[in-house]
Design a protein around this motif. Structure first.
Motif, short mmCIF file in Angstrom:
data_model
loop_
_atom_site.label_atom_id
_atom_site.label_comp_id
_atom_site.label_asym_id
_atom_site.label_seq_id
_atom_site.Cartn_x
_atom_site.Cartn_y
_atom_site.Cartn_z
N ASN A 38 45.05 29.93 35.95
CA ASN A 38 44.15 30.28 37.05
C ASN A 38 42.75 30.62 36.52
OD1 ASN A 38 46.10 29.89 38.95
ND2 ASN A 38 46.56 32.06 39.26
N ALA A 42 39.29 28.76 37.32
CA ALA A 42 38.11 29.48 37.81
C ALA A 42 36.90 29.17 36.94
CB ALA A 42 38.39 30.98 37.84
N ASP A 80 38.48 36.63 33.06
CA ASP A 80 37.73 35.39 32.89
C ASP A 80 36.34 35.54 33.44
OD1 ASP A 80 37.43 34.25 35.75
OD2 ASP A 80 39.61 34.61 35.63
N ASN A 93 43.37 33.78 49.39
CA ASN A 93 44.06 33.16 48.25
C ASN A 93 45.30 33.90 47.77
OD1 ASN A 93 42.11 31.21 48.27
ND2 ASN A 93 40.88 32.17 46.65
N HIS A 99 50.50 28.67 48.99
CA HIS A 99 51.14 27.36 48.84
C HIS A 99 51.92 27.04 50.09
CE1 HIS A 99 50.64 27.24 44.44
NE2 HIS A 99 50.67 28.54 44.59
N PHE A 127 50.22 32.69 40.82
CA PHE A 127 49.80 34.08 40.70
C PHE A 127 50.95 35.07 40.86
CE2 PHE A 127 48.49 37.95 42.87
CZ PHE A 127 47.66 38.49 41.91
N THR A 174 36.89 37.30 37.10
CA THR A 174 38.05 38.03 37.58
C THR A 174 38.76 38.69 36.43
OG1 THR A 174 38.34 36.40 39.34
CG2 THR A 174 40.23 37.79 38.86
P1 ADP Z 1 47.21 27.75 42.43
O1 ADP Z 1 46.59 28.11 41.13
O2 ADP Z 1 48.21 26.66 42.30
O3 ADP Z 1 46.20 27.48 43.51
P2 ADP Z 1 48.05 30.46 42.35
O4 ADP Z 1 49.09 31.24 43.09
O5 ADP Z 1 48.14 30.45 40.88
O6 ADP Z 1 48.05 29.01 42.93
O7 ADP Z 1 46.63 31.02 42.75
C1 ADP Z 1 46.26 31.11 44.11
C2 ADP Z 1 44.79 31.09 44.27
O8 ADP Z 1 44.20 32.34 43.91
C3 ADP Z 1 44.04 30.08 43.46
O9 ADP Z 1 44.04 28.82 44.07
C4 ADP Z 1 42.64 30.66 43.38
O10 ADP Z 1 41.91 30.31 44.54
C5 ADP Z 1 42.89 32.13 43.41
N1 ADP Z 1 42.81 32.70 42.08
C6 ADP Z 1 43.85 33.09 41.32
N2 ADP Z 1 43.42 33.54 40.11
C7 ADP Z 1 42.07 33.43 40.12
C8 ADP Z 1 41.02 33.73 39.16
N3 ADP Z 1 41.29 34.22 37.95
N4 ADP Z 1 39.73 33.51 39.55
C9 ADP Z 1 39.46 32.98 40.76
N5 ADP Z 1 40.39 32.67 41.68
C10 ADP Z 1 41.68 32.90 41.38
#
Ligand code: ADP
Ligand code: MG
Length: 633
Positions: A38, A42, A80, A93, A99, A127, A174
């Motif tokens: 993730n 980003a 990050d 998000n 999903h 996540f 983040t």
């Molecule tokens: P995916 O990565 O498949 O979209 P995740 O559950 O891993 O699904 O993450 C969900 C969403 O949360 C991501 O699509 C993103 O928009 C947001 N997100 C997660 N981690 C970060 C991060 N470190 N910086 C920015 N956005 C993040």
């Protein structure tokens, strides 16, 4: 500092979180892969957005991922400098359904139909997988968009999460702090362990991953770089890293494809074959599959067919979901498209090598040809396969020479419609093979096959440029007789007169009588010139070598019943006619019949007990040496 607000998770997420928290899933370390991935996404987004004019940013933040641990507090933090999130984005998000599959996973896991292991793989809980190791998670984030506040999101992963705007300053990006479960604290605050996990799952993430002051992922995702920027040494270094080989690769194929599916591939042909299709190394092949620089599967066996398993390398695609499981990979349409494109590319690469530099291709063939030959099963690429296979041949000299079918055709005699081949233990053995005498006499080329697989290949290719592939032993002697005999091989043997001819018939009947049921028939041969006899197959469909393979498979150790072909022009046979004329019951006829039959069996590799044969040779030698001594006197 803003007001702290509490928000309930969507029902499906609560359900999913509940499953994750209570899971006994052992491969918990994958949470780190998900957080890093993730973070990498980003950073990728940040890089993309800041490169467009209106979002031009001025800061000098290094684009990187930092991992810090606090042993005392039992926390692990992944930070990050990527796009970050606004309040709304956080809610969208990681508060609501991220999903479309989440509800489904929760349902399936609850029904116990599938293990969590499979589900995490198949749907990717990204996540939320952090709740396999966390009692509580705090996300602090600031969007790259100007004047965005710092947002804190906290949750124990049960029913709700808390949001708050913070007054503190932080660069865009983040930072996710994981309060580890008690029993996992020592494991995931241990820097060495973390480094191991990162090298295992995230080694080629395209941004530096820092643990303390140390960069963990030292090998950049070379396959994503533009070709012209990469030096041969870099390819070599990557190849060695990938294969543990100490030598540089024999060949490198680096491609980037956009349609019908997007992927980058960096593939190598090793300088030495590893013989991994047999024995211990059997499974040690396949390309590593990455999705957006995140390793999905090492040594995937669906990306290239087994006969191209000498190719090592990586494939990275944007088009697959990150958490696709191995099970779904196998029957994934995109995977099939990638595989079909890759296969074509490797074949084209080899075709080009063969066309541009035959010596180099021969070098390749020497190492990897045996594996490549298994490609006779790839019916889809049958024609290309036929152009790429190489054989030794009676027309070549030396031990390292190879011919293609096309080259054979170019050397064929006028009017020749067939490509002939014969199987044998070695060049020397084939040069003495009685079945090939006719070909030698007529100057017709025969391909020499040394490996059982060659014959399967021939059976499958069947035809090449309108030439039929025919086993030399099945060739029609009458058809071959149409070709003129090479001058130096013309033999001046007087024709048999009528009396001799009829004696020959009786002699052959006598031989059949002596050999009984060990042969199905004794007949005059049209194909022999140097040998007195040879054995051939009664049905004329299966070659003797193929017959041997089939017998080995069915564990049949009996001696096959074959046709004994007799060469009426051979001196020994002529002598036998004379002896038979003088005395039908001369014991020499019987002795010679058995001797000829057993010698032929020996040549074909069927004689299991040589005692009788050796005994006869010795008594013949004794006799003839006696005559020799008498004559001398
Ligand atoms: P995916 O990565 O498949 O979209 P995740 O559950 O891993 O699904 O993450 C969900 C969403 O949360 C991501 O699509 C993103 O928009 C947001 N997100 C997660 N981690 C970060 C991060 N470190 N910086 C920015 N956005 C993040
Ligand atoms: Mg993710």
């Amino acid at each position: 500092m803003g007001k702290k607000t509490t928000h309930k998770f969507k029902a499906e997420i609560s359900q999913l979180l509940d499953i994750l928290v209570h899971s006994l899933y052992t491969n918990k370390e994958i949470f780190l892969r998900e957080l890093v991935s993730n973070a990498s996404d980003a950073l990728e987004k940040y890089r993309f957005q800041s490169s467009s004019a209106e979002n031009g940013t001025d800061d000098s933040q290094p684009l990187e991922i930092r991992i810090e641990t606090d042993e005392e507090a039992g926390t692990l933090t992944v930070t990050d400098t990527g796009v970050g999130m606004t309040r709304e984005e956080v809610m969208a998000n990681i508060g609501t359904i991220a999903h479309s599959g989440t509800a489904q996973i929760a349902k399936m896991a609850e029904e116990g139909k599938e293990s969590l292991d499979t589900l995490i793989g198949r749907f990717g809980v990204g996540f939320y997988s952090v709740y396999m190791v966390a009692d509580e998670v705090t996300v602090k984030t600031r969007s790259m968009h100007p004047d965005s506040p710092v947002i804190a999101w906290t949750s124990d992963g049960r029913t709700d999460y808390k949001l708050q705007e913070l007054d503190e300053d932080m660069p865009h990006g983040t930072s996710i702090t994981v309060q580890l479960m008690d029993d996992l604290k020592s494991q995931f605050t241990n820097k060495d362990h973390i480094k191991q996990v990162l090298t295992r799952h995230s080694n080629f993430v395209n941004f530096p991953i820092m643990v303390g002051d140390e960069r963990v992922n030292t090998v950049p995702a070379l396959w994503r770089e533009p070709k012209f920027q990469i030096k041969p040494e870099q390819y070599a270094e990557f190849y060695k890293f990938l294969t543990y080989d100490s030598e540089a690769p024999f060949d490198t194929m680096h491609t980037s494809v956009d349609a019908p599916v997007q992927f980058n591939a960096l593939m190598f042909i090793p300088p030495k074959s590893t013989d991994f299709l047999t024995g211990m190394n059997r499974d040690n092949w396949g390309l590593d599959l990455y999705v957006r620089r995140v390793l999905i599967q090492r040594q995937n066996k669906d990306l290239l067919p087994e006969y191209l398993s000498f190719v090592r390398g990586v494939v990275d695609t944007e088009d697959l979901p990150l958490n696709i499981s191995r099970e779904t990979l196998q029957d994934n349409v995109l995977m099939r498209k990638i595989s079909s494109t890759l296969t074509k590319q490797v074949l084209s690469h080899l075709e080009k090598m063969a066309a541009d530099n035959a010596d180099r291709y021969a070098e390749f063939w020497k190492e990897h040809g045996s594996i490549f030959k298994a490609g006779y099963m790839d019916f889809l690429h049958k024609d290309r396969y036929a152009k790429l296979v190489r054989f030794d041949s009676s027309a070549l000299e030396g031990t390292d020479s190879l011919t293609s079918l096309a080259e054979y055709v170019s050397r064929a005699r006028e009017g020749q419609k067939e490509i002939y081949y014969a199987y044998g233990a070695s060049r020397e053995a084939l040069a003495l093979n009685p079945h090939l005498e006719m070909f030698r006499r007529k100057g017709i080329e025969v391909l020499y096959l040394y490996e059982p697989i060659d014959e399967f290949a021939m059976d499958t290719i069947r035809e090449f440029e309108e030439f039929k592939l025919v086993a030399a032993e099945h060739a029609d002697p009458a058809a071959l007789n149409g070709f003129e005999t090479k001058d130096e091989d013309k033999q001046d043997v007087p024709e048999l007169n009528e009396e001799q001819s009829s004696t020959l018939d009786k002699l052959m009947a006598r031989i059949k009588e002596v050999l009984g049921d060990s042969v199905s028939e004794v007949k005059v041969s049209a194909r022999l010139s140097d040998s007195p006899v040879c054995l051939s197959n009664p049905d004329g469909h299966v070659t003797s070598s193929m017959d041997k393979i089939m017998r080995a498979v069915s564990k049949d150790t009996s001696i096959p019943v074959k046709v004994l072909e007799v060469n009426p022009d051979h001196e020994l046979v002529r002598n036998m006619i004379d002896i038979y004329t003088k005395n039908e019951n001369d014991p020499f006829v019987e002795q010679a019949a058995r001797q000829l039959y057993e010698s032929a069996l020996l040549l074909e590799g069927y004689l299991t007990d040589p005692h009788a044969l050796v005994g006869r040779i010795q008594s013949l030698l004794t006799q003839s040496s006696g005559w020799y001594v008498k004559a001398e006197k």
